[in-house]
Design a protein around this motif. Structure first.
Motif, PDB file in Angstrom:
ATOM      1  N   GLY B  92       0.836  -1.198   0.000  1.00 25.92           N
ATOM      2  CA  GLY B  92       0.000   0.000   0.000  1.00 25.92           C
ATOM      3  C   GLY B  92       0.873   1.251   0.000  1.00 25.92           C
ATOM      4  N   ASP B  93       0.528   2.211   0.835  1.00 31.62           N
ATOM      5  CA  ASP B  93       1.267   3.474   0.814  1.00 31.62           C
ATOM      6  C   ASP B  93       2.320   3.558   1.914  1.00 31.62           C
ATOM      7  N   ASN B  94       2.775   2.409   2.384  1.00 34.18           N
ATOM      8  CA  ASN B  94       3.851   2.378   3.371  1.00 34.18           C
ATOM      9  C   ASN B  94       5.178   2.114   2.669  1.00 34.18           C
ATOM     10  N   LEU B  95       6.227   2.795   3.128  1.00 38.81           N
ATOM     11  CA  LEU B  95       7.557   2.519   2.599  1.00 38.81           C
ATOM     12  C   LEU B  95       8.365   1.824   3.693  1.00 38.81           C
ATOM     13  N   VAL B  96       8.948   0.691   3.359  1.00 40.87           N
ATOM     14  CA  VAL B  96       9.728  -0.056   4.344  1.00 40.87           C
ATOM     15  C   VAL B  96      11.184  -0.125   3.878  1.00 40.87           C
ATOM     16  N   VAL B  97      12.121   0.030   4.817  1.00 40.01           N
ATOM     17  CA  VAL B  97      13.532  -0.109   4.463  1.00 40.01           C
ATOM     18  C   VAL B  97      14.152  -1.236   5.268  1.00 40.01           C
ATOM     19  N   MET B  98      14.774  -2.160   4.523  1.00 40.23           N
ATOM     20  CA  MET B  98      15.477  -3.301   5.127  1.00 40.23           C
ATOM     21  C   MET B  98      16.970  -3.070   4.902  1.00 40.23           C
ATOM     22  N   CYS B 235      10.436  -9.000  -5.197  1.00 41.06           N
ATOM     23  CA  CYS B 235      11.636  -8.166  -5.118  1.00 41.06           C
ATOM     24  C   CYS B 235      12.357  -8.113  -6.464  1.00 41.06           C
ATOM     25  N   GLU B 236      12.422  -6.918  -7.040  1.00 43.24           N
ATOM     26  CA  GLU B 236      13.187  -6.708  -8.280  1.00 43.24           C
ATOM     27  C   GLU B 236      14.639  -6.483  -7.888  1.00 43.24           C
ATOM     28  N   ARG B 237      15.537  -7.302  -8.438  1.00 37.86           N
ATOM     29  CA  ARG B 237      16.960  -7.237  -8.067  1.00 37.86           C
ATOM     30  C   ARG B 237      17.884  -7.244  -9.282  1.00 37.86           C
ATOM     31  N   GLY B 238      17.328  -6.847 -10.432  1.00 32.43           N
ATOM     32  CA  GLY B 238      18.164  -6.758 -11.620  1.00 32.43           C
ATOM     33  C   GLY B 238      18.121  -8.016 -12.449  1.00 32.43           C
ATOM     34  N   ILE B 239      18.264  -7.841 -13.753  1.00 32.43           N
ATOM     35  CA  ILE B 239      18.243  -8.982 -14.673  1.00 32.43           C
ATOM     36  C   ILE B 239      19.575  -9.048 -15.412  1.00 32.43           C
ATOM     37  N   ARG B 240      19.816 -10.185 -15.998  1.00 35.62           N
ATOM     38  CA  ARG B 240      21.071 -10.386 -16.736  1.00 35.62           C
ATOM     39  C   ARG B 240      20.901  -9.921 -18.176  1.00 35.62           C
ATOM     40  N   LEU B 264       0.443  -7.602  -4.989  1.00 37.56           N
ATOM     41  CA  LEU B 264       1.475  -7.875  -3.985  1.00 37.56           C
ATOM     42  C   LEU B 264       2.451  -6.707  -3.858  1.00 37.56           C
ATOM     43  N   PRO B 265       3.011  -6.462  -2.664  1.00 39.61           N
ATOM     44  CA  PRO B 265       4.003  -5.392  -2.501  1.00 39.61           C
ATOM     45  C   PRO B 265       5.266  -5.690  -3.316  1.00 39.61           C
ATOM     46  N   VAL B 266       5.919  -4.642  -3.772  1.00 41.09           N
ATOM     47  CA  VAL B 266       7.149  -4.795  -4.549  1.00 41.09           C
ATOM     48  C   VAL B 266       8.287  -4.052  -3.856  1.00 41.09           C
ATOM     49  N   ILE B 267       9.326  -4.783  -3.555  1.00 41.70           N
ATOM     50  CA  ILE B 267      10.522  -4.260  -2.896  1.00 41.70           C
ATOM     51  C   ILE B 267      11.633  -4.176  -3.936  1.00 41.70           C
ATOM     52  N   ALA B 268      12.454  -3.133  -3.875  1.00 45.84           N
ATOM     53  CA  ALA B 268      13.579  -3.015  -4.811  1.00 45.84           C
ATOM     54  C   ALA B 268      14.892  -3.277  -4.089  1.00 45.84           C
ATOM     55  N   ASP B 269      15.821  -3.902  -4.781  1.00 45.49           N
ATOM     56  CA  ASP B 269      17.133  -4.233  -4.220  1.00 45.49           C
ATOM     57  C   ASP B 269      18.220  -3.558  -5.055  1.00 45.49           C
ATOM     58  N   ALA B 292       8.223   1.860  -5.661  1.00 42.81           N
ATOM     59  CA  ALA B 292       8.524   0.692  -4.817  1.00 42.81           C
ATOM     60  C   ALA B 292       7.868   0.822  -3.454  1.00 42.81           C
ATOM     61  N   ASN B 293       7.421  -0.299  -2.898  1.00 40.39           N
ATOM     62  CA  ASN B 293       6.856  -0.322  -1.552  1.00 40.39           C
ATOM     63  C   ASN B 293       7.940  -0.468  -0.491  1.00 40.39           C
ATOM     64  N   GLY B 294       9.173  -0.654  -0.917  1.00 39.66           N
ATOM     65  CA  GLY B 294      10.244  -0.785   0.051  1.00 39.66           C
ATOM     66  C   GLY B 294      11.564  -1.021  -0.647  1.00 39.66           C
ATOM     67  N   LEU B 295      12.620  -1.007   0.171  1.00 38.44           N
ATOM     68  CA  LEU B 295      13.975  -1.197  -0.336  1.00 38.44           C
ATOM     69  C   LEU B 295      14.683  -2.209   0.551  1.00 38.44           C
ATOM     70  N   ILE B 296      15.559  -2.986  -0.052  1.00 39.69           N
ATOM     71  CA  ILE B 296      16.446  -3.842   0.724  1.00 39.69           C
ATOM     72  C   ILE B 296      17.863  -3.477   0.321  1.00 39.69           C
ATOM     73  N   ILE B 297      18.651  -3.014   1.309  1.00 41.04           N
ATOM     74  CA  ILE B 297      19.929  -2.362   1.014  1.00 41.04           C
ATOM     75  C   ILE B 297      21.027  -2.982   1.863  1.00 41.04           C
ATOM     76  N   GLU B 298      22.171  -3.267   1.233  1.00 38.58           N
ATOM     77  CA  GLU B 298      23.309  -3.787   1.997  1.00 38.58           C
ATOM     78  C   GLU B 298      24.072  -2.656   2.666  1.00 38.58           C
ATOM     79  N   MET B 299      24.447  -2.889   3.923  1.00 35.99           N
ATOM     80  CA  MET B 299      25.228  -1.912   4.676  1.00 35.99           C
ATOM     81  C   MET B 299      26.253  -2.677   5.498  1.00 35.99           C
TER      82      MET B 299
END
Lengths: 339, 339, 339, 339
Positions: B92-98, B235-240, B264-269, B292-299
């Motif tokens: 929905g209209d929530n943004l989540v960060v992982m 989760c969209e994480r890039g294609i080859r 379904l929610p869509v998270i971007a990586d 995007a409904n959220g992000l998953i980010i390496e730190m």
């Protein structure tokens, strides 16, 4: 291994990177170019070193010179691997033909097809009992019952059998009924499955992932070999590209390439590579001319009444028989035995 | 569904194909064009019908008009799915960060990173305990111990946790320690794993296979949904592609496309999509702008001394904190809440 | 042509779309399915109609059933085109071999290579005088002088000549000195060049764009044919994919596919398709087995001292001679004459 | 530059390769590793040296460390290029929006659309007079008359104009009527056209070839810059991949990447990148968030009655106006001015 740094890196930072490298027991040689500083690594680097260095600040790229697989590499095993199963040799200058339906459907169907494969001169009966399907509502295969029917047909006609195994848990039951186990394109990097296949001795036909590079494919083979199973054959079955007329793009150059990089036998799958019946015969011949050690070809007696899909690329029995006669003429020209 | 026949097909053969179609309980309408005969199918066709007809002689192509997935489709579920876990809403209209490291390494490392993720405003702690690796000699993850350390850190700082699950057998243990389970790109079509994830209720983040079409991706989600678990995020994480400067090609249009096709929610990586630290901040903002409904980010706090690879795309903590401040400004413009 | 509309389209809007279609002189048949309404178009549709309809509101997709090219299509010209130049036949059951250097360098070089091509049994001398280069600072070819040297060498040894033409302005001078003109992969959709080549009668070898579909390739041929030049041959030279070990991915299935779709001869270019000398011999044989009507192969006497690049895929003269001997054995098995 | 040799190369052969390298005036440093010998080249190498060495016997690979383009590189021109045309600034922190139809059709059409582009806040009017078309029977554009109509409309409403130029011969007439010239995706490596555009001073918008790497794209820009025209902007318009739902795959990471590699402005084309109207607004915002210096967007008042195709991705005027309002809010957050 060669490390390329960011432009304008400081002397101190270069020294830190060199320190990280040398503490793993290899030597680092620094050369400063016009734009970039390059660090060459001499010695037997740990496989994880490249990844470690790539993640360091001020490192722009790491180029591996040596290959990351060993047991699959021809550098360490110059002679062709020849896999022998119940008297059938796969690899070297032998040509093997595997034929059969996409899926096992009934005992009568697989018996009749086995008879036709044998009569045409094939050595291996193929047939799926567990089917990987894009959607959950498609036919997922007959299961273990199908394996039994296929084994009976194989025994009756003196054919080896090959079937796809999809999960670690079914490796044992598949290995009980089938001579050769096949890893499908979607499972090429199912590492748990590969590890399990390393613990048995049945030959494994490892299909190339439809977007896998040669390097990834040979690393997948390395998982099985490293587990203790030396009986691996590779199978080129087409890659995914922008061209959609054929189901996949048949990368025939993969055959001589992986034969140079590796000692493992290479089987070609013109049925799935093209997804079109009318191309299978021509591309089978092209595969043999490209040096394939064998072919795996779909054949069906009655696609009109098959419930299992994929019949679109199945040869009819008369086409299959005619093709094998032509291959018998072509094989000797390519230095292969087909008998 | 539309069936296109070969040119010069006989009337008799058309009749046979029509017969095959109609015996499944749907209607077939034949129209003869200049070059081709086209058969339109009206009614609720069985999912296996298309495959069956494609394999018939004289059938050149079968074009599906309806989608092959149902539960994942917005046609059957017009409202956005919102997954709620311990008070955090995803969709929905929530943004989540992982945020978090590629791999859990030590209790101290994951505790420190959890503290930083929380301080920056993230809601979910990511970290791998089981790592899928191209070759058998690379670091394969800490295992269950790592899951425990991550759970402790998550509990301590009030963060949800997400971790990758690689095999059906480890689904239960992962679900015990982590709030959200992640299916990696190489496992998107590991159908056994998907089926197993359909039997639990933990939310599942399903990464797109690096060569999967939107249709295949949504069909993979359908496996989980059809098993009884409605809590799936994509989760969209890039294609080859042919471009190798970035590790993958980040297909940002996938975000609005699958949001139109699915509820379904869509998270971007952006970390794995680009494989380059210097692109992650920009592409995180572009992801949010793409809806995007959220992000998953390496730190990571110290990539120089990490033994686990993949640090090349990890943000440093100050970069991560700055990015989240900027996202808080951007989110409302895109109709999203981030708090 | 089949038009698929958005779901929930109104009756009025369907009527408007039908009106737009029928005012072009064809018939529209509407069928309403469960999810979508489909409009079939019967009759000889204008080539622009599909584009027009696709741009209308509430149209989701337009699927063409008929091909957009006519003169290149086997539907309209069932027999193989055989191009005859100075007694050499290209197409049908003739196998033609074109050999020579990437670039013409000196009169002595091209004379010596021509001698070797002739001695080995080749019929056509290849050599570039104008070179398409990625960057402006690379060697751009010798120019017209090179064409003259090549013509002399061809005349002396009784070989046809082929050279690349890059611009409409140089079509005439190239046609004056060379028997066959080649359109390079980057120019496959240089429509002005194609139109110009339609105004002459020299045979044209049209290389497939490295990312062109079969349909785009045959439409490019259609430009030349529609201009009045029937002497077109197609050349498969590899496509761009994710695999970078070979320079391109050699799409050998393109050979039987375009031979089914079209009556034009198909030549294979294993040198550029692989970019690796050690693959050229094997892939030449595979090309002939796939049904190619000819081969174009790079050969060089002294790549160490060549200033022109691309030598990495050039055969040495002894390799070239040995290959042609082997092709002479293979050709009859594939129903081809090579003499 | 780094040269990697075949395994088991002899000392003599290494010495010969070193000799070839050093006679071009650079230094060669040999280091012998476990499997391979590596030769590092220090000094300003000639652009042709890499090609020459790659073609030598016993050379397995040549890896370039320095870039092959100079004038396009940020290494040699650290500040952003800002192109100023009649008071409009393109590049740096300015955001420019170009809008208009795929093709100019009538004076009334282009006048009306110009009025709408201006009213919405756009700065540049786009419109094609010469159209590149896959097949010879499609509408090929109005020609010079269309350029005149567009110039009139641009002058009347105070808009710059941009149009596609397809051939060297029409560069001058296009430059007479239009402010900015556009090179289409199929012409990115039409080197003659690029050279001709180097001889004028009109700004050039260079679209990325749909299968071009970043390196090839910047080398194409180098052709124009090296000819003497510094006013080049780059345009990302999607690349060809296996995914066919969108017309192309919009590679948004290309924006920050080429902004790091180069100082030239980067414009995004969400209309052609997606080929779907319903994605254009979202992807326009994502482009600005990714750092684009501008957008080129198709807009049409009446796609139902357009004869020119490509309307499927055209925004309606109200959508275009709404989008520009939203961009005015987004731009400052991204450090851009849009006024």
């Amino acid at each position: 291994m060669i490390v390329i740094t960011s432009p304008h890196i400081s002397e101190e930072r270069v020294a830190e990177i060199v320190h990280q490298i040398e503490k793993t027991g290899v030597q680092a040689h620094v050369s400063r170019g016009v734009d970039r500083t390059v660090i060459g690594i001499i010695g037997k680097a740990d496989p994880q070193l490249a990844e470690h260095i790539r993640s360091m600040r001020d490192v722009e790229n790491v180029i591996k010179i040596s290959k990351s697989y060993k047991l699959a590499s021809r550098d360490f095993h110059p002679d062709d691997t020849i896999i022998e199963v119940k008297g059938v040799k796969i690899g070297g200058d032998n040509l093997v033909v595997m034929g059969g339906p996409c899926a096992v459907e009934t005992p009568e169907q697989i018996d009749e097809i086995a008879r036709l494969v044998k009569a045409a001169g094939g050595q291996v009966l193929r047939g799926g009992a567990f089917k990987p399907r894009t959607g959950p509502y498609s036919f997922q295969g007959i299961g273990i019952e199908g394996l039994k029917w296929m084994k009976e047909a194989g025994d009756k006609y003196g054919l080896l059998t090959i079937t796809e195994v999809m999960t670690p848990e079914t490796v044992e039951v598949c290995a009980e009924y089938a001579d050769i186990l096949q890893v499908g394109t979607r499972n090429m990097q199912n590492f748990d499955l590969l590890r399990k296949l390393g613990t048995i001795q049945n030959p494994v036909l490892l299909k190339r992932g439809f977007s896998a590079t040669y390097d990834e494919w040979l690393n997948a083979a390395e998982y099985i070999l490293a587990g203790g199973n030396p009986n691996v054959m590779l199978c080129e079955r087409g890659i995914r590209t922008f061209e959609t007329y054929t189901r996949n793009t048949f990368d025939l150059a993969a055959i001589p390439v992986v034969q140079q990089l590796s000692h493992l036998p290479v089987i070609a799958d013109p049925s799935h590579a093209t997804g079109r019946r009318e191309l299978v015969e021509t591309m089978s011949k092209a595969s043999v001319a490209a040096g394939a050690n064998g072919l795996i070809i779909e054949m069906h007696t009655d696609p009109d009444n098959s419930a299992t899909g994929d019949g679109v690329q199945s040869l009819f029995p008369d086409q299959f028989a005619k093709l094998l006669k032509e291959l018998a003429q072509l094989a000797p020209l390519m230095g292969k035995r087909f008998d």
